[in-house]
Design a protein around this motif. Structure first.
Motif, PDB file in Angstrom:
ATOM      1  N   ARG A 161      20.578   0.208 -53.942  1.00 44.34           N
ATOM      2  CA  ARG A 161      19.386  -0.381 -54.779  1.00 44.34           C
ATOM      3  C   ARG A 161      18.282   0.487 -54.775  1.00 44.34           C
ATOM      4  O   ARG A 161      17.669   0.846 -53.506  1.00 44.34           O
ATOM      5  CB  ARG A 161      19.252  -1.804 -54.599  1.00 44.34           C
ATOM      6  CG  ARG A 161      17.952  -2.326 -55.403  1.00 44.34           C
ATOM      7  CD  ARG A 161      17.795  -3.897 -54.700  1.00 44.34           C
ATOM      8  NE  ARG A 161      16.379  -4.075 -55.409  1.00 44.34           N
ATOM      9  CZ  ARG A 161      16.115  -5.310 -55.959  1.00 44.34           C
ATOM     10  NH1 ARG A 161      16.958  -6.399 -56.186  1.00 44.34           N
ATOM     11  NH2 ARG A 161      14.930  -5.674 -56.290  1.00 44.34           N
ATOM     12  N   ILE A 162      17.792   1.172 -55.726  1.00 51.38           N
ATOM     13  CA  ILE A 162      16.307   1.848 -55.649  1.00 51.38           C
ATOM     14  C   ILE A 162      15.434   0.935 -56.511  1.00 51.38           C
ATOM     15  O   ILE A 162      15.405   0.787 -57.597  1.00 51.38           O
ATOM     16  CB  ILE A 162      16.765   3.385 -56.313  1.00 51.38           C
ATOM     17  CG1 ILE A 162      17.783   3.882 -55.365  1.00 51.38           C
ATOM     18  CG2 ILE A 162      15.521   3.885 -56.286  1.00 51.38           C
ATOM     19  CD1 ILE A 162      18.091   5.371 -55.922  1.00 51.38           C
ATOM     20  N   ASP A 163      14.063   0.927 -55.822  1.00 50.23           N
ATOM     21  CA  ASP A 163      12.990   0.186 -56.408  1.00 50.23           C
ATOM     22  C   ASP A 163      12.130   1.309 -57.349  1.00 50.23           C
ATOM     23  O   ASP A 163      11.191   1.209 -57.057  1.00 50.23           O
ATOM     24  CB  ASP A 163      12.285  -0.637 -55.383  1.00 50.23           C
ATOM     25  CG  ASP A 163      12.948  -1.848 -55.023  1.00 50.23           C
ATOM     26  OD1 ASP A 163      13.786  -2.478 -55.624  1.00 50.23           O
ATOM     27  OD2 ASP A 163      12.927  -2.155 -53.639  1.00 50.23           O
ATOM     28  N   ALA A 164      12.942   1.620 -58.381  1.00 53.59           N
ATOM     29  CA  ALA A 164      12.189   2.775 -59.105  1.00 53.59           C
ATOM     30  C   ALA A 164      13.048   2.581 -60.517  1.00 53.59           C
ATOM     31  O   ALA A 164      14.196   2.431 -60.637  1.00 53.59           O
ATOM     32  CB  ALA A 164      12.293   4.151 -58.470  1.00 53.59           C
ATOM     33  N   ALA A 165      12.056   3.056 -61.561  1.00 59.84           N
ATOM     34  CA  ALA A 165      12.615   3.026 -63.034  1.00 59.84           C
ATOM     35  C   ALA A 165      13.849   4.211 -62.920  1.00 59.84           C
ATOM     36  O   ALA A 165      13.673   4.944 -62.143  1.00 59.84           O
ATOM     37  CB  ALA A 165      11.743   3.219 -63.863  1.00 59.84           C
ATOM     38  N   GLU A 166      14.751   3.839 -63.991  1.00 58.74           N
ATOM     39  CA  GLU A 166      16.020   4.703 -63.972  1.00 58.74           C
ATOM     40  C   GLU A 166      15.593   6.078 -64.467  1.00 58.74           C
ATOM     41  O   GLU A 166      15.849   7.283 -64.177  1.00 58.74           O
ATOM     42  CB  GLU A 166      16.904   4.022 -65.217  1.00 58.74           C
ATOM     43  CG  GLU A 166      18.307   5.085 -65.309  1.00 58.74           C
ATOM     44  CD  GLU A 166      19.316   4.410 -66.279  1.00 58.74           C
ATOM     45  OE1 GLU A 166      20.461   4.394 -66.094  1.00 58.74           O
ATOM     46  OE2 GLU A 166      18.537   3.999 -67.373  1.00 58.74           O
TER      47      GLU A 166
ATOM     48  N   GLY B  15      10.651   9.492 -51.943  1.00 59.54           N
ATOM     49  CA  GLY B  15       9.861   8.352 -51.446  1.00 59.54           C
ATOM     50  C   GLY B  15      10.136   7.096 -52.101  1.00 59.54           C
ATOM     51  O   GLY B  15       9.255   6.189 -52.134  1.00 59.54           O
ATOM     52  N   PHE B  16      11.265   6.955 -52.665  1.00 63.10           N
ATOM     53  CA  PHE B  16      11.804   5.708 -53.151  1.00 63.10           C
ATOM     54  C   PHE B  16      11.995   4.674 -52.173  1.00 63.10           C
ATOM     55  O   PHE B  16      12.341   4.852 -51.008  1.00 63.10           O
ATOM     56  CB  PHE B  16      12.855   5.923 -53.839  1.00 63.10           C
ATOM     57  CG  PHE B  16      12.795   6.760 -55.336  1.00 63.10           C
ATOM     58  CD1 PHE B  16      11.799   6.818 -56.107  1.00 63.10           C
ATOM     59  CD2 PHE B  16      14.149   7.554 -55.389  1.00 63.10           C
ATOM     60  CE1 PHE B  16      12.088   7.856 -57.112  1.00 63.10           C
ATOM     61  CE2 PHE B  16      14.024   8.660 -56.498  1.00 63.10           C
ATOM     62  CZ  PHE B  16      13.064   8.443 -57.429  1.00 63.10           C
ATOM     63  N   SER B  17      11.712   3.405 -52.315  1.00 58.60           N
ATOM     64  CA  SER B  17      12.057   2.295 -51.905  1.00 58.60           C
ATOM     65  C   SER B  17      13.300   1.747 -52.103  1.00 58.60           C
ATOM     66  O   SER B  17      13.648   1.729 -53.435  1.00 58.60           O
ATOM     67  CB  SER B  17      11.122   0.989 -52.000  1.00 58.60           C
ATOM     68  OG  SER B  17      11.510  -0.021 -51.294  1.00 58.60           O
ATOM     69  N   SER B  18      14.345   1.442 -51.120  1.00 55.67           N
ATOM     70  CA  SER B  18      15.616   1.290 -51.504  1.00 55.67           C
ATOM     71  C   SER B  18      16.364   0.233 -50.285  1.00 55.67           C
ATOM     72  O   SER B  18      15.876   0.290 -49.144  1.00 55.67           O
ATOM     73  CB  SER B  18      16.411   2.584 -51.507  1.00 55.67           C
ATOM     74  OG  SER B  18      16.221   3.315 -50.379  1.00 55.67           O
TER      75      SER B  18
ATOM     76  N   ALA C 169       8.999  -5.702 -62.084  1.00 59.35           N
ATOM     77  CA  ALA C 169       9.243  -4.256 -61.925  1.00 59.35           C
ATOM     78  C   ALA C 169      10.532  -3.988 -62.292  1.00 59.35           C
ATOM     79  O   ALA C 169      11.699  -4.296 -62.215  1.00 59.35           O
ATOM     80  CB  ALA C 169       9.101  -4.117 -60.268  1.00 59.35           C
ATOM     81  N   PHE C 170      10.707  -2.563 -62.572  1.00 60.94           N
ATOM     82  CA  PHE C 170      11.805  -1.894 -62.864  1.00 60.94           C
ATOM     83  C   PHE C 170      12.595  -1.390 -61.521  1.00 60.94           C
ATOM     84  O   PHE C 170      11.813  -0.902 -60.765  1.00 60.94           O
ATOM     85  CB  PHE C 170      11.642  -0.678 -63.878  1.00 60.94           C
ATOM     86  CG  PHE C 170      11.358  -1.207 -65.342  1.00 60.94           C
ATOM     87  CD1 PHE C 170      12.268  -1.522 -66.049  1.00 60.94           C
ATOM     88  CD2 PHE C 170       9.972  -1.082 -65.835  1.00 60.94           C
ATOM     89  CE1 PHE C 170      11.842  -2.076 -67.406  1.00 60.94           C
ATOM     90  CE2 PHE C 170       9.450  -1.606 -66.969  1.00 60.94           C
ATOM     91  CZ  PHE C 170      10.579  -2.132 -67.773  1.00 60.94           C
TER      92      PHE C 170
END
Length: 256
Positions: free
Chosen positions: A183-188, A247-250, A217-218
């Motif tokens: 899971r990545i807390d960033a838009a596709e 630097g993605f949150s995941s 949030a996406f």
């Protein structure tokens, strides 16, 4: 695009769903997802799904197009007792063989029906193309059958499922598909460019991205699929490096 390693055994399949009721929307197709998951689990890759009407020539054309392209063709529907159940005649026509009521199919049906209930309509379900092997049906006893690489089953989900269980030991299998999910807390859209580079670096692993919206949030689930654990783990390690670099949150995810 998925690239198969040449040293892996690749077993492929198509699914042909037959029935006006599916095309009209009167009946929800409950079989495709079940069959897809079942085949993935045993190492048979489902590559194509078609839905055709109860029209003999259209079924013949679809069967002949698919049976030379894939290891197996699974067919659901159109082998019942009514006049519009034309699958068996279409299969016989596609293979250029005869079709008739077969004694072993009738014997199987006698486990469910008394003699007076074996009407001409019900005996239509004992009509089997020449050369086909029966697929026994513990639910209603009317059999399915397998002719060369074509597996013909009932459209009723519970009956189809027992037929799948019965025929599966006869079939060749490849390596089962495995999956890893992050899971990545960033838009596709933000995740897509580095994923494209990752896919290029790992052509034998399927890399899919699935967006979601949660708490305003996406985010994106990234699912890695493959048949080789070592290659899959290598791609996963590189994905974590990409995540750190961008630097993605995941986190490890449970979506797929």
């Amino acid at each position: 695009m998925t690239h198969e390693s040449p040293n892996l055994k690749t077993v492929t399949a198509a699914l042909l769903v037959i029935g006006e009721e599916i095309l009209s929307g009167r009946t929800k197709d409950a079989n495709t997802a079940y069959i897809a998951a079942y085949l993935t689990h045993v190492g048979i890759g489902l590559r194509e799904v078609r839905v055709v009407a109860d029209v003999e020539d259209e079924i013949v054309a679809a069967v002949n197009a698919l049976r030379g392209r894939y290891t197996y063709v699974f067919i659901t529907g159109g082998i019942g007792p009514t006049h519009d159940d034309v699958t068996t005649d279409a299969i016989a026509k596609a293979f250029g063989v005869g079709v008739d009521v077969r004694d072993d199919a009738v014997e199987a049906m006698r486990l469910q029906y008394v003699e007076e209930d074996l009407t001409p309509a019900r005996l239509r379900m004992a009509r089997i193309p020449d050369g086909a092997a029966l697929i026994h049906n513990a639910v209603s006893r009317a059999p399915g059958y397998m002719l060369e690489n074509v597996v013909v089953m009932a459209g009723v989900p519970r009956i189809m499922q027992v037929m799948m269980d019965e025929v599966m030991p006869r079939l060749a299998k490849g390596r089962p598909m495995q999956a890893r999910t992050v899971r990545i807390d960033a838009a596709e859209g933000d995740v897509a460019p580095p994923l494209a580079a990752l896919q290029a670096a790992h052509p034998d692993v399927q890399i899919g991205s699935y967006p979601f919206f949660e708490h305003r949030a996406f985010g994106t689930y990234v699912v890695l699929r493959g048949t080789d654990d070592a290659r899959l783990d290598s791609a996963l390690a590189d994905l974590w490096e990409v995540i750190a670099k961008e630097g993605f949150s995941s986190s490890a995810g449970d979506g797929s």
